[in-house]
Design a protein around this motif. Sequence first.
Motif, PDB file in Angstrom:
ATOM      1  N   PRO A  85       0.835  -1.207   0.000  1.00 11.60           N
ATOM      2  CA  PRO A  85       0.000   0.000   0.000  1.00 11.60           C
ATOM      3  C   PRO A  85       0.866   1.251   0.000  1.00 11.60           C
ATOM      4  O   PRO A  85       1.979   1.239   0.511  1.00 11.60           O
ATOM      5  N   PHE A  86       0.349   2.333  -0.571  1.00 14.94           N
ATOM      6  CA  PHE A  86       1.170   3.545  -0.629  1.00 14.94           C
ATOM      7  C   PHE A  86       1.405   4.152   0.741  1.00 14.94           C
ATOM      8  O   PHE A  86       2.363   4.893   0.949  1.00 14.94           O
ATOM      9  N   ASN A  87       0.542   3.842   1.709  1.00 16.97           N
ATOM     10  CA  ASN A  87       0.750   4.314   3.086  1.00 16.97           C
ATOM     11  C   ASN A  87       1.871   3.536   3.760  1.00 16.97           C
ATOM     12  O   ASN A  87       1.909   2.306   3.688  1.00 16.97           O
ATOM     13  N   ILE A  88       2.755   4.234   4.440  1.00 16.97           N
ATOM     14  CA  ILE A  88       3.718   3.599   5.343  1.00 16.97           C
ATOM     15  C   ILE A  88       3.173   3.816   6.756  1.00 16.97           C
ATOM     16  O   ILE A  88       2.913   4.963   7.154  1.00 16.97           O
ATOM     17  N   PHE A  89       2.984   2.735   7.505  1.00 20.81           N
ATOM     18  CA  PHE A  89       2.347   2.896   8.819  1.00 20.81           C
ATOM     19  C   PHE A  89       2.852   1.832   9.783  1.00 20.81           C
ATOM     20  O   PHE A  89       3.259   0.739   9.391  1.00 20.81           O
ATOM     21  N   CYS A  90       2.800   2.192  11.077  1.00 16.60           N
ATOM     22  CA  CYS A  90       3.385   1.329  12.104  1.00 16.60           C
ATOM     23  C   CYS A  90       2.440   0.235  12.569  1.00 16.60           C
ATOM     24  O   CYS A  90       2.871  -0.806  13.055  1.00 16.60           O
ATOM     25  N   GLY A  91       1.125   0.497  12.495  1.00 13.24           N
ATOM     26  CA  GLY A  91       0.142  -0.493  12.917  1.00 13.24           C
ATOM     27  C   GLY A  91      -0.219  -0.460  14.384  1.00 13.24           C
ATOM     28  O   GLY A  91      -1.129  -1.182  14.805  1.00 13.24           O
ATOM     29  N   THR A  92       0.444   0.372  15.195  1.00 12.29           N
ATOM     30  CA  THR A  92       0.208   0.333  16.638  1.00 12.29           C
ATOM     31  C   THR A  92      -0.114   1.677  17.269  1.00 12.29           C
ATOM     32  O   THR A  92      -0.553   1.707  18.423  1.00 12.29           O
ATOM     33  N   CYS A  93       0.085   2.786  16.573  1.00 10.88           N
ATOM     34  CA  CYS A  93      -0.134   4.093  17.184  1.00 10.88           C
ATOM     35  C   CYS A  93      -1.636   4.369  17.350  1.00 10.88           C
ATOM     36  O   CYS A  93      -2.488   3.587  16.937  1.00 10.88           O
ATOM     37  N   PHE A  94      -1.960   5.514  17.966  1.00 11.83           N
ATOM     38  CA  PHE A  94      -3.350   5.924  18.207  1.00 11.83           C
ATOM     39  C   PHE A  94      -4.173   5.844  16.927  1.00 11.83           C
ATOM     40  O   PHE A  94      -5.309   5.359  16.922  1.00 11.83           O
ATOM     41  N   PHE A  95      -3.612   6.324  15.813  1.00  9.78           N
ATOM     42  CA  PHE A  95      -4.364   6.402  14.561  1.00  9.78           C
ATOM     43  C   PHE A  95      -4.448   5.044  13.866  1.00  9.78           C
ATOM     44  O   PHE A  95      -5.508   4.666  13.357  1.00  9.78           O
ATOM     45  N   CYS A  96      -3.350   4.309  13.828  1.00 10.03           N
ATOM     46  CA  CYS A  96      -3.378   2.977  13.211  1.00 10.03           C
ATOM     47  C   CYS A  96      -4.358   2.059  13.930  1.00 10.03           C
ATOM     48  O   CYS A  96      -5.041   1.240  13.294  1.00 10.03           O
ATOM     49  N   ALA A  97      -4.449   2.204  15.255  1.00  7.44           N
ATOM     50  CA  ALA A  97      -5.371   1.376  16.036  1.00  7.44           C
ATOM     51  C   ALA A  97      -6.821   1.631  15.639  1.00  7.44           C
ATOM     52  O   ALA A  97      -7.688   0.788  15.878  1.00  7.44           O
ATOM     53  N   ARG A  98      -7.083   2.767  15.030  1.00  9.69           N
ATOM     54  CA  ARG A  98      -8.426   3.122  14.577  1.00  9.69           C
ATOM     55  C   ARG A  98      -8.597   2.962  13.074  1.00  9.69           C
ATOM     56  O   ARG A  98      -9.564   3.448  12.495  1.00  9.69           O
ATOM     57  N   GLY A  99      -7.636   2.297  12.439  1.00 10.28           N
ATOM     58  CA  GLY A  99      -7.721   2.056  11.002  1.00 10.28           C
ATOM     59  C   GLY A  99      -7.344   3.239  10.144  1.00 10.28           C
ATOM     60  O   GLY A  99      -7.493   3.201   8.924  1.00 10.28           O
ATOM     61  N   LEU A 100      -6.820   4.304  10.755  1.00  7.60           N
ATOM     62  CA  LEU A 100      -6.420   5.495  10.007  1.00  7.60           C
ATOM     63  C   LEU A 100      -4.944   5.371   9.628  1.00  7.60           C
ATOM     64  O   LEU A 100      -4.089   6.161  10.041  1.00  7.60           O
ATOM     65  N   TYR A 101      -4.651   4.379   8.788  1.00  6.02           N
ATOM     66  CA  TYR A 101      -3.264   4.077   8.448  1.00  6.02           C
ATOM     67  C   TYR A 101      -2.581   5.233   7.723  1.00  6.02           C
ATOM     68  O   TYR A 101      -1.366   5.401   7.826  1.00  6.02           O
ATOM     69  N   SER A 102      -3.349   6.030   7.008  1.00  5.15           N
ATOM     70  CA  SER A 102      -2.767   7.160   6.284  1.00  5.15           C
ATOM     71  C   SER A 102      -2.373   8.306   7.208  1.00  5.15           C
ATOM     72  O   SER A 102      -1.733   9.259   6.769  1.00  5.15           O
ATOM     73  N   CYS A 104      -0.758   7.699  10.268  1.00  2.00           N
ATOM     74  CA  CYS A 104       0.155   7.118  11.262  1.00  2.00           C
ATOM     75  C   CYS A 104       1.051   8.193  11.870  1.00  2.00           C
ATOM     76  O   CYS A 104       1.603   9.045  11.169  1.00  2.00           O
ATOM     77  N   HIS A 105       1.228   8.118  13.177  1.00  2.00           N
ATOM     78  CA  HIS A 105       1.947   9.155  13.927  1.00  2.00           C
ATOM     79  C   HIS A 105       3.431   8.854  14.095  1.00  2.00           C
ATOM     80  O   HIS A 105       4.155   9.669  14.647  1.00  2.00           O
ATOM     81  N   ASN A 106       3.883   7.701  13.620  1.00  4.49           N
ATOM     82  CA  ASN A 106       5.258   7.281  13.911  1.00  4.49           C
ATOM     83  C   ASN A 106       6.169   7.179  12.694  1.00  4.49           C
ATOM     84  O   ASN A 106       7.303   6.726  12.828  1.00  4.49           O
ATOM     85  N   VAL A 107       5.709   7.605  11.523  1.00  2.00           N
ATOM     86  CA  VAL A 107       6.500   7.362  10.317  1.00  2.00           C
ATOM     87  C   VAL A 107       6.868   8.631   9.559  1.00  2.00           C
ATOM     88  O   VAL A 107       7.492   8.555   8.497  1.00  2.00           O
ATOM     89  N   ASN A 108       6.497   9.790  10.104  1.00  2.00           N
ATOM     90  CA  ASN A 108       6.710  11.033   9.383  1.00  2.00           C
ATOM     91  C   ASN A 108       6.929  12.166  10.376  1.00  2.00           C
ATOM     92  O   ASN A 108       6.085  12.396  11.235  1.00  2.00           O
ATOM     93  N   PRO A 109       8.039  12.885  10.273  1.00  2.26           N
ATOM     94  CA  PRO A 109       8.259  14.023  11.173  1.00  2.26           C
ATOM     95  C   PRO A 109       7.166  15.087  11.071  1.00  2.26           C
ATOM     96  O   PRO A 109       6.988  15.874  11.993  1.00  2.26           O
ATOM     97  N   ASN A 110       6.429  15.105   9.952  1.00  4.14           N
ATOM     98  CA  ASN A 110       5.325  16.052   9.780  1.00  4.14           C
ATOM     99  C   ASN A 110       3.988  15.399  10.108  1.00  4.14           C
ATOM    100  O   ASN A 110       2.963  15.718   9.510  1.00  4.14           O
ATOM    101  N   ALA A 111       3.968  14.490  11.066  1.00  6.43           N
ATOM    102  CA  ALA A 111       2.804  13.635  11.294  1.00  6.43           C
ATOM    103  C   ALA A 111       1.623  14.336  11.935  1.00  6.43           C
ATOM    104  O   ALA A 111       0.637  13.701  12.256  1.00  6.43           O
ATOM    105  N   THR A 112       1.690  15.663  12.167  1.00  2.22           N
ATOM    106  CA  THR A 112       0.479  16.369  12.577  1.00  2.22           C
ATOM    107  C   THR A 112      -0.568  16.321  11.473  1.00  2.22           C
ATOM    108  O   THR A 112      -1.745  16.572  11.705  1.00  2.22           O
ATOM    109  N   ALA A 113      -0.135  16.037  10.245  1.00  2.53           N
ATOM    110  CA  ALA A 113      -1.076  15.906   9.125  1.00  2.53           C
ATOM    111  C   ALA A 113      -0.994  14.480   8.590  1.00  2.53           C
ATOM    112  O   ALA A 113      -1.432  13.537   9.225  1.00  2.53           O
ATOM    113  N   VAL A 114      -0.382  14.327   7.423  1.00  5.08           N
ATOM    114  CA  VAL A 114      -0.346  13.018   6.780  1.00  5.08           C
ATOM    115  C   VAL A 114       0.740  12.141   7.397  1.00  5.08           C
ATOM    116  O   VAL A 114       1.683  12.629   8.016  1.00  5.08           O
TER     117      VAL A 114
END
Length: 382
Positions: A85-102, A104-114
């Motif tokens: 998938p084009f999303n890179i995601f950790c699978g365990t953060c607050f957002f990934c736990a809710r299915g919001l893989y796009s 993800c809070h742990n894969v991008n220094p600009n993670a306040t957005a995408v």
Amino acid sequence: MRAMVYRGPYKVRVEEKPDPRIEHPNDAIVRVTTAAICGSDLHLYHGMMPDLRVGHTFGHEFVGVVEQVGSSVRNLAVGDRVMVPFNIFCGTCFFCARGLYSNCHNVNPNATAVGGIYGYSHTTGGYDGGQAELVRVPFADVGPSKIPDWLAEEDAVLLTDACSTGYFGAQLGDIAEGDVVVVLGAGPVGLFAARSAWLMGAGRVIVVDHLDYRLEKARTFAYAETVNFGEVDDVVVHLKKATGYLGADVVIDAVGAEADGNLTQHVTSAKLKLQGGSPVALNWAIDSVRKGGTVSVMGAYGPIFSAVKFGDARNKGLTIRTNQAPVKRQWPRLLEHIRNGYLKPSDIVTHRIPLDDIAEGYHMFSAKLDGCVKTLVLPGRS
């Protein structure tokens, strides 16, 4: 390895780059067998996205064969055929736990957005993409999936973004049985959104574009009514008339940052870069949806200001829903549709090119030459 590299707006070429390596125990190295050029890659090609650095490799739609895995990877093995998938995601953060893989809070220094995206500038993490012979895949136990034996590779590669994003766009429209759905843009995402609207119960689907060959594809692939906005005096008035002067129940913006249709707005955004994207399509969506209706935004926009008619959206009581598609969340249902014969994603493919010809591929897609709707890139061919 050989890879596409960015050298400035409208300048891409194939160069030798160092092979990617395992940087973390959860990484995998994938040898790309099929990639694609996405419409949102054109925003990069045209210099529309910020923090796009010379030497970056594009490509967020790709499938391939696992060539190496890190010591912690358990779900993949060398030799597995995978779609990523084009999303890179950790699978365990607050957002990934809710299915919001796009998101993800742990894969991008600009993670306040995408979250993270392959090959899409340093605003999405700076990860090199798959328009190359090899690509590093982080969180390899989470993102990639093995390609089912029955699934054709050309169908699989379109599940990594275009098909899943179009399906998600229709999903965000919260389409009810019998709804009138308008899709702005007959590129790959718009075509998949229109086709998906039928799967969700739409009673009528109308696709708007200004290129006749894409509108023909909308009729033959998505079974939609079509409107060429270049042939009507006012596309919003035309759509209002076509919907009994109420407006559509759902409008999907599948165009984004480089929408045509208003010269001033196109120049200030696409040419002078004074906005995060031309708001033409989004404003058409706001104007042509009925009061209390839903606008789904799948088109890519930059992170800065765009002159959107938010007051009109508020006064009409609209629901506006948008996000980068959480691709892997769409796969179970899409695989079911494909296996049952309701959808064949590769039907939209018009061109297949070797990696060495990618500069010509970008030019062809950007200039809308040769009836180009979707181009696949084949790194193993010359």
